[in-house]
Enzyme design. Structure first.
Site, PDB file in Angstrom:
ATOM      1  CG  ASP A 440      -2.243   0.601   1.041  1.00 39.13           C
ATOM      2  OD1 ASP A 440      -2.365   1.442   0.145  1.00 39.13           O
ATOM      3  OD2 ASP A 440      -3.180   0.258   1.800  1.00 39.13           O
ATOM      4  CG  ASP A 504      -9.288   2.270  -0.603  1.00 42.25           C
ATOM      5  OD1 ASP A 504      -8.776   1.185  -0.919  1.00 42.25           O
ATOM      6  OD2 ASP A 504      -8.735   3.089   0.155  1.00 42.25           O
TER       7      ASP A 504
HETATM    8  C1  DGJ Z   1      -5.949   1.629   1.917  1.00 42.01           C
HETATM    9  C2  DGJ Z   1      -6.269   0.453   1.050  1.00 42.01           C
HETATM   10  O1  DGJ Z   1      -6.631   0.862  -0.213  1.00 42.01           O
HETATM   11  C3  DGJ Z   1      -7.315  -0.398   1.758  1.00 42.01           C
HETATM   12  O2  DGJ Z   1      -7.733  -1.439   0.936  1.00 42.01           O
HETATM   13  C4  DGJ Z   1      -6.717  -0.911   3.028  1.00 42.01           C
HETATM   14  O3  DGJ Z   1      -5.658  -1.767   2.732  1.00 42.01           O
HETATM   15  C5  DGJ Z   1      -6.245   0.259   3.883  1.00 42.01           C
HETATM   16  N1  DGJ Z   1      -5.406   1.147   3.149  1.00 42.01           N
HETATM   17  C6  DGJ Z   1      -5.510  -0.236   5.081  1.00 42.01           C
HETATM   18  O4  DGJ Z   1      -4.988   0.790   5.803  1.00 42.01           O
END
Ligand code: DGJ
Length: 703
Positions: A440, A504
């Protein structure tokens, strides 16, 4: 003068050797036997009034000293001067079967530039350049651009933009005289990354019109543009966006551009995307085994990590056919919430007193792979790492840049930081049975400084090095590129990862658009698409299970919801969807992606067609209410009119709900009907009246 004819896919590129190699044509394929001897006479430009007294040409390396008035390829500053606007002369060209490498130099400037290009068999043109400081003083690079010619009929621009949870939405504009430039200044690709800039003939669509498209394979700052000027030229351009002082070359040092990827299509945007997909699929690093159906724990448990709870979730996951179980954020250091712990990549003894192995065993003993979330470039100030090394931030000395999601960025280009993070990740992968990392990157870079200079360039290269090194040490581990959802979707990161997290948001309404346009660049097998909860956590909107399943079906399928809280009926519906996906993923993840132009307002349709046209899968989704009481017919492009197909509607997620009393007659639950391809292609089939936010998926196979 020699004209060189490069051919690949449906594309020809004609370059003429001369004082400087110049573009004559980038577009429709020409017969390799065509006589090009008279081309100079045919295409030579007249000399107009009030213009340079020599006919202008569109060079592979355009320079202002040639009379070129669009953006030049190179700008920079000899720090101690002189900075005379000298022209770099064409020095030599090395031709290969598919491309060339051209050197430009001028001893007085102390600069040497090499531009290289390659046209592959799919029609994808890759281009790059490097600049070496052959002088004896510092040279600050401002921009080294890669450019391509456009004909005057390319007048309309379509590119992508967005924000968190709304990535890759299209915008269309008419190109006037001037520059349409899309700069990304996020220190990562950005939720609003341009992804693919298309320029085409007026009204071009997915399946019609000529299109020229370009992408820069880079995960840092970038500029992508198209411009026309009154001289009668137009060009596409891409470049890394450098801040003043960011790249200063000492004598003997070089700067290399990221790779530009460009495609021409005579038949709309789909053909351009299909060429890019074919190019990516031909890489030796392209995932070759079936994409494992994934369960990601994030929206199911967030930071609530407990072995019993997650084992129950693993049980439920295995029961619906999941093949990879990914433990998301919250397993390490003091990471009980998003304000602490980033940087401390050791398993939290508080939540995992016996380490991660009991969970990993629970997952693998149920026949699934285990995956883990990491965010290696980031740090919370509330972490052991930041307390021990406050000077490891990517920031000017004594400065703490503005926080973003309560976090900061590590200066990965700092050798000690790099070595530390590499060591931590390497140990994690050595000590555990981990098949997958979700990598991430949850913030933009602000005030990024490395060695008293702007640091995005060095940071981006360091992140690439880190990924490369880990992959060479752990070649079997797959990696997902995530950045607050889809803020790092580009071909630079894709060289080192196995899929992207497109967004997301799991809201299928949003996802329909996001995935449709992510597919402009990436084939579906590289696009993570999960079935979420009934009520979207990011939009609050509720969606039927059927629509959620139809939406996630084509990509790298996953589930990101609390399966343990679902009814047995819904779990069974998900299991059916997973089974259908597994049966069809060889096709979904290898075929030609089409997005249909001919659909009523408020609806969308797309599909994947086998290369040999024996099979195809199409989805039609009703997003809003339709203007007509009964929608039109859906024509299925790409099928072979001379064959007969068995057509079946898949029953995904319990199916779609409708607003009709009966019909159409072909729609018999669980039954296939046989239809001549000619009818499906030319007449299509009558669509049902669906409620808004519903969709159907059709499977066609040759009989
Ligand atoms: C942002 C990501 O896009 C989510 O899917 C998740 O992994 C969160 N971060 C976790 O902090």
């Amino acid at each position: 003068m020699t004209v060189h004819h490069l051919r690949g896919g449906g594309t020809s590129l004609l370059l003429e050797d001369g004082v400087t190699p110049r573009f004559l044509h980038w577009g429709a394929a020409l017969d390799p036997q065509v006589d090009l001897s008279g081309l100079s006479a045919l295409l030579g430009r007249p000399v107009p009034h009030s213009a340079p007294d020599e006919p202008l040409v569109q060079s592979l390396f355009p320079q202002a000293a040639e009379g070129w008035r669009l953006r030049p390829a190179l700008s920079g500053l000899r720090v101690d001067g002189p900075n005379d606007p000298i022209r770099l002369s064409h020095h030599q060209t090395r031709w290969t079967e598919r491309g060339c490498e051209v050197d430009y130099t001028a001893p007085a400037t102390g600069l040497h530039v090499t531009v290289h290009l390659d046209l592959d068999e799919h029609g994808v043109l890759t281009q790059g350049a490097s600049l070496t400081n052959t002088g004896s003083s510092l040279y600050a690079v401002d921009r080294l651009a890669l450019t391509l010619p456009l004909p005057m009929r390319a007048r309309e621009v379509l590119d992508l933009t967005g924000r968190w949870c709304r990535e890759r939405h299209p915008q269309r504009t008419t190109l006037g005289l001037g520059t349409w430039s899309r700069e990304s200044r996020h220190g990562r690709t950005g939720h609003d990354g341009v992804t693919l800039l298309h320029v085409g003939t007026p009204g071009f669509g997915f399946g019609h019109g000529e299109v020229w498209a370009v992408h820069l394979g880079w995960s840092g700052d970038s500029d992508t543009w198209v411009e026309r000027d009154p001289s009668g030229f137009a060009q596409l351009g891409v470049a890394e966006l450098l801040s003043p002082g960011e790249v200063v070359l000492a004598p003997g040092e070089s700067y290399a551009t990221p790779t530009a990827y460009a495609v021409y299509s005579a038949w709309g945007m789909d053909e351009a995307s299909q060429a890019l997909h074919a190019h990516l699929r031909a890489r030796s690093s392209h995932p070759s085994r079936p994409r494992p159906v994934t369960l990601n724990t994030w929206e199911a448990v967030y930071f609530d990590h407990r072995l019993d709870r997650l084992t129950e979730l693993a049980d439920a996951a295995a029961s619906v056919g999941v093949e990879r179980f990914v433990l998301d954020d919250g397993w390490f250091g003091g990471r009980r919430h998003d304000r602490a712990g980033l940087g401390d990549w050791t398993v939290s003894a508080q939540v995992w007193p016996d380490g991660l192995t009991p969970l990993i065993d629970a997952v693998t003993s149920r026949g699934m792979e285990f995956g883990l979330w990491v965010e290696p470039e980031m740090v919370n100030l509330d972490s052991d790492l930041a307390r021990a090394h406050p000077d490891w931030l990517l920031a000017p000395p004594e400065t703490i840049p503005i926080a973003w999601r309560h976090q900061h960025v590590l200066d990965l280009a700092h050798p000690e930081v790099f070595a530390h993070i590499l060591d931590r990740l390497d140990a994690l992968l050595r000590d555990h049975d981990i098949a997958y990392l979700k990598w991430d990157h949850n913030r933009d870079l602000v005030q990024a400084a490395h060695g008293r200079a702007p640091g995005v360039h060095a940071q981006t290269l360091a992140a690439y090095r880190l990924l490369d090194e880990l992959r060479s040490r752990h070649p079997r581990v797959e990696i997902e590129s995530c950045a607050s959802g889809g803020a790092r979707v580009d071909l630079g990161i894709i060289e080192r990862t196995d899929r992207v997290w497109a967004s997301d948001t799991l809201d299928p309404i949003e996802r329909q658009t996001i995935q449709r346009w992510t597919a402009a660049l990436l084939p579906p097998e590289l696009i993570g698409a999960h079935i979420g909860s009934e009520q979207s956590h990011t939009t609050g909107r509720r969606a039927s299970l059927g629509f959620r399943c139809v939406t996630a079906f084509f990509g790298h399928l996953g589930i990101e919801a609390d399966l343990t809280a679902m009814s047995p009926v819904d779990r069974n519906r998900i299991a059916v969807t997973v089974a259908e996906h597994k049966a069809l993923r060889p096709l979904l993840h290898s075929g030609l992606v089409v997005r249909l132009d001919e659909v009523d307002e408020g609806a969308m349709a797309h599909g994947v067609i086998a290369h040999d046209r024996t099979e195809a899968v199409f989805a039609w989704v009703q997003l809003t209410t339709a203007a007509a009481e009964v929608p039109g017919r859906l024509r299925l492009p790409g099928l072979d009119p001379s064959r007969t197909y068995a057509v079946r509607e898949l029953h995904l997620g319990g199916g779609a709900t409708g607003a009709q009393i009966s019909g159409p007659a072909w729609r018999q639950p669980g039954r296939e009907i046989e239809v001549p391809g000619a009818l499906l292609v030319s007449l299509g089939l009558q669509l049902p009246v669906l409620h808004p936010e519903q969709g159907i998926v059709l499977h066609c196979r040759e009989v």
